[in-house]
Design a protein around this motif. Structure first.
Motif, PDB file in Angstrom:
ATOM      1  N   TYR A  52       0.851  -1.194   0.000  1.00  0.00           N
ATOM      2  CA  TYR A  52       0.000   0.000   0.000  1.00  0.00           C
ATOM      3  C   TYR A  52       0.885   1.242   0.000  1.00  0.00           C
ATOM      4  CZ  TYR A  52      -4.243   2.674   0.857  1.00  0.00           C
ATOM      5  OH  TYR A  52      -5.304   3.535   0.743  1.00  0.00           O
TER       6      TYR A  52
ATOM      7  N   THR B 186       0.508   4.411   0.732  1.00  0.00           N
ATOM      8  CA  THR B 186       0.473   5.348   1.854  1.00  0.00           C
ATOM      9  C   THR B 186       1.212   4.816   3.073  1.00  0.00           C
ATOM     10  OG1 THR B 186      -1.650   6.180   1.078  1.00  0.00           O
ATOM     11  CG2 THR B 186      -1.051   6.719   3.325  1.00  0.00           C
ATOM     12  N   SER B 187       1.027   3.532   3.384  1.00  0.00           N
ATOM     13  CA  SER B 187       1.607   2.958   4.601  1.00  0.00           C
ATOM     14  C   SER B 187       2.889   2.170   4.348  1.00  0.00           C
ATOM     15  CB  SER B 187       0.599   2.029   5.270  1.00  0.00           C
ATOM     16  OG  SER B 187       0.396   0.868   4.478  1.00  0.00           O
TER      17      SER B 187
ATOM     18  N   SER C 182      -6.516  -4.961   5.288  1.00  0.00           N
ATOM     19  CA  SER C 182      -6.626  -3.836   6.211  1.00  0.00           C
ATOM     20  C   SER C 182      -5.320  -3.595   6.962  1.00  0.00           C
ATOM     21  CB  SER C 182      -7.762  -4.105   7.209  1.00  0.00           C
ATOM     22  OG  SER C 182      -7.868  -3.043   8.142  1.00  0.00           O
ATOM     23  N   ARG C 183      -4.688  -4.666   7.396  1.00  0.00           N
ATOM     24  CA  ARG C 183      -3.408  -4.524   8.094  1.00  0.00           C
ATOM     25  C   ARG C 183      -2.347  -3.921   7.188  1.00  0.00           C
ATOM     26  NH1 ARG C 183      -3.598 -10.266  11.366  1.00  0.00           N
ATOM     27  NH2 ARG C 183      -4.777  -9.474  13.160  1.00  0.00           N
TER      28      ARG C 183
ATOM     29  N   MET D 102      -2.876  -1.905   4.697  1.00  0.00           N
ATOM     30  CA  MET D 102      -3.241  -0.497   4.481  1.00  0.00           C
ATOM     31  C   MET D 102      -2.889   0.352   5.705  1.00  0.00           C
ATOM     32  SD  MET D 102      -6.782  -0.969   2.373  1.00  0.00           S
ATOM     33  CE  MET D 102      -6.933   0.696   1.710  1.00  0.00           C
ATOM     34  N   SER D 103      -2.943  -0.258   6.877  1.00  0.00           N
ATOM     35  CA  SER D 103      -2.624   0.460   8.119  1.00  0.00           C
ATOM     36  C   SER D 103      -1.124   0.522   8.383  1.00  0.00           C
ATOM     37  CB  SER D 103      -3.309  -0.226   9.305  1.00  0.00           C
ATOM     38  OG  SER D 103      -4.696  -0.232   9.140  1.00  0.00           O
TER      39      SER D 103
END
Length: 133
Positions: free
Chosen positions: A93, A95-96, A128-129, A131-132
């Protein structure tokens, strides 16, 4: 006609892997109904109807938000007018920087040699992980 349906779906994944978006979209019926998995980030616009909606709402976001986004479906299961694909997604991802490698299953429905429906199943927690971070 089931062997032909498996070939259509294999062609979709081959075209996607080669970056041939026109080849992917060309295998879809003009009124294909596409469902991202519940709780998947791109399920916010479910259902996507038509290749253009899929290109913009799913593919464009995957390519724009992930480095090295890829789909590696290693098994295609012949179910006649339905083909089930099993494999994994990959990418990081942007962003992260978090990487993903979740299990995924796709259920495709075909009619007259075109994909008319798609349902994604995926490990949304792993996505989700990533992305975070």
């Amino acid at each position: 006609m089931s062997a032909e349906n498996v070939a259509v779906i294999k062609g979709i994944y081959d075209a996607f892997g080669a970056g041939d978006v026109a080849g992917v979209l060309g295998a879809m019926s003009p009124d294909i109904v596409w469902h991202e998995a519940e709780n998947f980030p791109y399920a916010d616009r479910n259902p996507y109807v038509g290749p253009q909606a899929i290109a913009e709402g799913v593919f464009g976001r995957c390519i724009g938000e992930w480095d090295g986004f890829n789909v590696r479906m290693t098994d295609l299961i012949d179910g006649g007018d339905r083909v089930v694909a099993l494999g994994r997604y990959g990418g990081a991802y942007k962003t992260s920087g978090g990487a993903m490698n979740p299990q995924a299953a796709h259920v495709w429905t075909l009619k007259d040699g075109k994909a008319v429906a798609f349902q994604q199943y995926i490990d949304t927690l792993a996505v989700s992980r990533a992305m975070s971070g």
